[in-house]
Design a protein around this motif. Structure first.
Motif, PDB file in Angstrom:
ATOM      1  N   SER A  51     -34.248 -30.660  55.299  1.00  0.00           N
ATOM      2  CA  SER A  51     -33.917 -31.454  54.123  1.00  0.00           C
ATOM      3  C   SER A  51     -32.724 -30.849  53.359  1.00  0.00           C
ATOM      4  O   SER A  51     -31.920 -31.576  52.772  1.00  0.00           O
ATOM      5  N   PRO A  99     -36.505 -35.639  56.575  1.00  0.00           N
ATOM      6  CA  PRO A  99     -35.250 -35.121  56.026  1.00  0.00           C
ATOM      7  C   PRO A  99     -34.197 -36.224  56.126  1.00  0.00           C
ATOM      8  O   PRO A  99     -34.006 -36.777  57.204  1.00  0.00           O
ATOM      9  N   TYR A 143     -38.754 -34.724  49.146  1.00  0.00           N
ATOM     10  CA  TYR A 143     -37.677 -34.523  50.118  1.00  0.00           C
ATOM     11  C   TYR A 143     -36.794 -35.749  50.310  1.00  0.00           C
ATOM     12  O   TYR A 143     -36.245 -35.992  51.371  1.00  0.00           O
TER      13      TYR A 143
END
Ligand code: ADP
Ligand code: MG
Length: 318
Positions: A71, A191, A261
């Protein structure tokens, strides 16, 4: 089982990227950085009880460790190149290692981030994943470029990370479908590398939301010497609860919960056409939630009505 057998059995594998000339097995890995790119790297350390449940499925813990580390590359607009793993384990528990390594390597494959080395030591369980990425020279997304008048944007929906933690801890009872959804939110966060790449040259500043929107947007504001005004009626919230959690609580999770995230980024007004083109043409899940202002701190409004910290359950950042 000695250390080398363990590494060979669970972590050594065929690397996929043409950029990797030497992976696991020598003193260093050797990796080419593509021409015209800068290297971006970042490390995340996870310990049980703080970053994951000690009794959790090891494959999911491996997935989470890799995805959380990736991420940070997304937040810089970087693409994954390779990663290394420093693993501290109390003993060589083969069942645990087999499952953990399969989850970690699966996530690595999924995001084209070959595991090229690491270190294995005996001690209290600690997982450190260092990711290496690459980004065109001069095009990395940093925290310090937000300007007054810029639009504040976020990807995806917010608050699921905080909800997931409460569901997995057993603080909230939900249907089995919702339980499965939140288990995925917690262990398989996405991510946003795809979006990070697409907003290079468009965003003036970016960060990934690991500690909650207010905290992380606060980092952009401080680094850029600006403040922000948010309209909470535009916050993207998607928790699939059947009404057993109040709307105020969801808003507070979206603002101050962590572990989402998603990306938070700013876009100058004169690039708004490109932003909306990206949102509409590429069907990107991006929402404009506010504006950058000159006055420091983050100020929240709801449909024009100003809110104080007591009625949204968050703290101001000054
Ligand atoms: P050195 O003693 O030369 O530092 P090690 O004996 O610790 O090397 O490791 C041998 C090889 O295995 C190295 O290529 C190292 O990068 C790799 N390695 C060690 N632990 C891990 C791990 N947990 N995951 C991936 N690779 C590892
Ligand atoms: Mg050596």
């Amino acid at each position: 089982m000695d250390e080398f057998t363990l590494i060979d059995r669970y972590f050594k594998h065929e690397c996929h990227s043409a950029n990797v000339s030497i992976g696991i097995g020598d003193d260093c890995a050797l990796v080419n950085t593509p021409d015209g790119y800068e290297l971006a790297f970042s490390i995340d350390t996870l310990i049980p009880g703080v970053h994951f449940f000690a009794q959790g499925d090891p494959a999911l813990i491996g997935q989470r460790a890799m995805r959380v580390a990736l991420s940070d590359l997304a937040a810089m607009g970087a693409e994954p190149l390779c990663c290394t793993l420093a693993l501290v384990i109390p003993r060589a528990d083969e069942l645990w290692l087999k499952s953990f390594s399969s989850g970690l390597l699966e996530a690595a494959r999924c995001f084209q981030c070959d595991l090229v080395g690491g270190d294995t030591v005996k001690g209290p369980l600690t997982i450190s994943v260092q990711v290496h990425g690459f980004v065109p020279k001069g095009q990395a997304l940093t925290r310090d470029g937000a300007g007054v008048g810029d639009m504040v944007c976020v990807t995806g929906s917010l608050g699921d990370g905080a909800a997931a933690l409460r569901v997995l801890k057993g603080d909230i009872n939900v249907s089995s479908a919702a339980f499965a959804y939140f288990t995925d939110c917690y262990y398989l966060p996405e991510p946003r590398i795809d979006i990070g790449k697409k907003i290079r040259g468009l965003a003036s500043a970016a960060i990934d939301i690991s500690d909650g929107l207010l905290a992380d947007l606060g980092h952009i504001c401080r680094a850029s010497g600006v403040g922000a005004t948010l309209d909470l009626s535009n916050l993207p919230i998607s928790s699939p609860f059947a009404g057993d959690v109040s709307n105020e609580e969801r808003v507070s999770w979206a603002l101050s919960g962590g572990d989402d995230y998603q990306l938070c980024f700013t876009v100058p007004e004169n690039r708004s056409r490109s932003l909306f083109q990206l949102i509409n043409a590429r069907k990107c899940d991006i929402t404009v939630i506010g504006r950058i202002v000159g006055e420091q701190g983050i100020h929240c409004q709801k449909s024009g009505e100003s809110l104080t910290s007591s009625n949204v359950g968050y703290r101001h950042f000054d």
